[in-house]
Write a protein that holds these residues in place. Structure first.
Motif, short mmCIF file in Angstrom:
data_model
loop_
_atom_site.label_atom_id
_atom_site.label_comp_id
_atom_site.label_asym_id
_atom_site.label_seq_id
_atom_site.Cartn_x
_atom_site.Cartn_y
_atom_site.Cartn_z
N ASP A 2 -1.72 26.87 3.11
CA ASP A 2 -2.40 27.90 2.18
C ASP A 2 -3.08 27.05 0.76
O ASP A 2 -2.84 27.40 -0.23
N GLY A 3 -3.15 25.81 1.18
CA GLY A 3 -3.93 25.00 0.09
C GLY A 3 -2.83 24.01 -0.77
O GLY A 3 -3.20 23.11 -1.23
N GLU A 4 -1.53 24.25 -0.26
CA GLU A 4 -0.46 23.18 -0.92
C GLU A 4 -0.33 22.25 -0.09
O GLU A 4 -0.44 22.20 1.25
N PRO A 5 -0.03 21.06 -0.64
CA PRO A 5 0.30 19.73 0.12
C PRO A 5 1.64 19.77 0.73
O PRO A 5 2.49 20.66 0.49
N SER A 6 1.73 19.46 2.06
CA SER A 6 2.80 19.46 2.86
C SER A 6 3.91 18.55 2.38
O SER A 6 3.49 17.52 1.49
N GLU A 7 5.03 18.74 2.57
CA GLU A 7 6.09 17.78 2.10
C GLU A 7 5.83 16.40 2.73
O GLU A 7 6.17 15.48 1.74
N MET A 8 5.37 16.23 3.90
CA MET A 8 5.14 14.99 4.06
C MET A 8 3.60 14.44 3.32
O MET A 8 4.06 13.14 3.08
N GLN A 9 3.10 15.13 3.00
CA GLN A 9 1.68 14.57 2.27
C GLN A 9 2.17 14.11 0.96
O GLN A 9 1.88 13.01 0.22
N SER A 10 3.16 15.13 0.34
CA SER A 10 3.80 14.69 -0.97
C SER A 10 4.47 13.55 -0.95
O SER A 10 4.49 12.41 -1.86
N LEU A 11 5.17 13.29 0.34
CA LEU A 11 5.98 11.97 0.26
C LEU A 11 5.14 10.87 0.27
O LEU A 11 5.46 9.71 -0.29
N GLY A 12 3.90 10.92 0.84
CA GLY A 12 3.27 9.84 1.06
C GLY A 12 2.44 9.24 -0.39
O GLY A 12 2.14 8.24 -0.68
N LEU A 13 2.21 10.51 -1.16
CA LEU A 13 1.65 10.22 -2.31
C LEU A 13 2.88 9.32 -3.26
O LEU A 13 2.45 8.69 -4.00
N ASP A 14 4.04 9.97 -3.12
CA ASP A 14 5.04 9.23 -3.92
C ASP A 14 5.29 7.86 -3.63
O ASP A 14 5.30 6.87 -4.44
N ILE A 15 5.10 7.58 -2.40
CA ILE A 15 5.47 6.08 -1.63
C ILE A 15 4.27 5.20 -2.07
O ILE A 15 4.08 4.06 -2.73
N THR A 16 2.87 5.99 -2.17
CA THR A 16 1.56 5.20 -2.59
C THR A 16 1.70 5.02 -4.14
O THR A 16 1.59 3.87 -4.64
N ASP A 17 2.24 5.91 -4.74
CA ASP A 17 2.51 5.73 -6.37
C ASP A 17 3.24 4.64 -6.59
O ASP A 17 3.34 3.70 -7.55
N ARG A 18 4.56 4.45 -6.18
CA ARG A 18 5.68 3.44 -6.19
C ARG A 18 5.00 2.19 -5.85
O ARG A 18 5.12 1.02 -6.74
N ILE A 19 4.21 2.19 -4.67
CA ILE A 19 3.69 0.71 -4.02
C ILE A 19 2.51 0.17 -5.19
O ILE A 19 2.54 -0.81 -5.55
N LEU A 20 1.77 1.09 -5.77
CA LEU A 20 0.64 0.76 -7.06
C LEU A 20 1.54 0.56 -8.14
O LEU A 20 0.99 -0.61 -8.98
N HIS A 21 2.60 1.02 -8.38
CA HIS A 21 3.17 0.66 -9.58
C HIS A 21 3.86 -0.55 -9.49
O HIS A 21 4.04 -1.26 -10.59
N GLU A 22 4.42 -0.74 -8.19
CA GLU A 22 5.16 -2.17 -8.23
C GLU A 22 4.42 -3.20 -8.18
O GLU A 22 4.48 -4.19 -8.80
N ARG A 23 2.87 -2.97 -7.62
CA ARG A 23 2.04 -3.92 -7.70
C ARG A 23 1.59 -4.61 -9.15
O ARG A 23 1.24 -5.60 -9.43
#
Length: 172
Positions: A2-23
């Motif tokens: 229904d257009g909402e990101p899945s839990e897996m996609q949301s988790l992927g964004l969280d990990i990507t944000d964390r990696i970018l923040h750590e870099r």
């Protein structure tokens, strides 16, 4: 569906944000480390409780004549003449008692070869690797001080000559 990101996609964004923040954090720490280590002015960090050097930059190593390893085995007392230790202890006591977080002053230091120099110190209290520490910027003002003393000595000579001219030579 229904257009909402899945839990897996949301988790992927969280990990990507964390990696970018750590870099970004790693890059920021490297920039500040480079500013410290590549500064043309002698700088060091020492622990307030023990007075042990925690880090020194290349300019301090070159100017004072101690190796990096030697500095890390030393305390601030070892770059001060014995007569300056009470002044150092008073300044440290003020910092520990939180009377001030920033200080500035002129001190006598001792190089590895025994030569004494006059330095202007600027410092800030900070937390360094979990330790209560202080970062120091040291500017050697020995030559400036000697130059001022020479000018003052020359002025005294000129005053004596002027007095002799106005009183001795013109006297009847």
């Amino acid at each position: 569906a229904d257009g909402e990101p899945s839990e897996m996609q949301s988790l992927g964004l969280d990990i990507t944000d964390r990696i970018l923040h750590e870099r970004a954090l790693i890059e920021s720490e490297k920039r500040y480390s480079d500013l410290f280590h590549l500064s043309p002015q002698p700088m060091w960090v020492y622990e307030l409780a023990t007075l042990k050097f925690l880090d020194v930059n290349i300019a301090a190593i070159k100017h004072y004549g101690f190796s990096y390893e030697e500095f890390l085995e030393m305390t601030l007392k070892e770059i001060r003449p014995e007569s300056e230790i009470p002044k150092l202890e008073r300044a440290i006591k003020q910092l520990i008692q939180k009377e001030k977080n920033y200080s500035r002053g002129e001190y006598l230091h001792k190089k590895r070869n025994g030569q004494e120099i006059i330095v202007e110190i600027q410092s800030n209290v900070l937390s360094y690797q979990g330790k209560n520490a202080e970062v120091i910027l040291a500017t050697d003002i020995t030559e400036r001080y000697k130059h001022i003393q020479a000018i003052e000595a020359q002025n005294e000579k000129l005053k004596k000559i002027a007095w002799m001219q106005s009183h001795g030579v013109r006297a009847p």
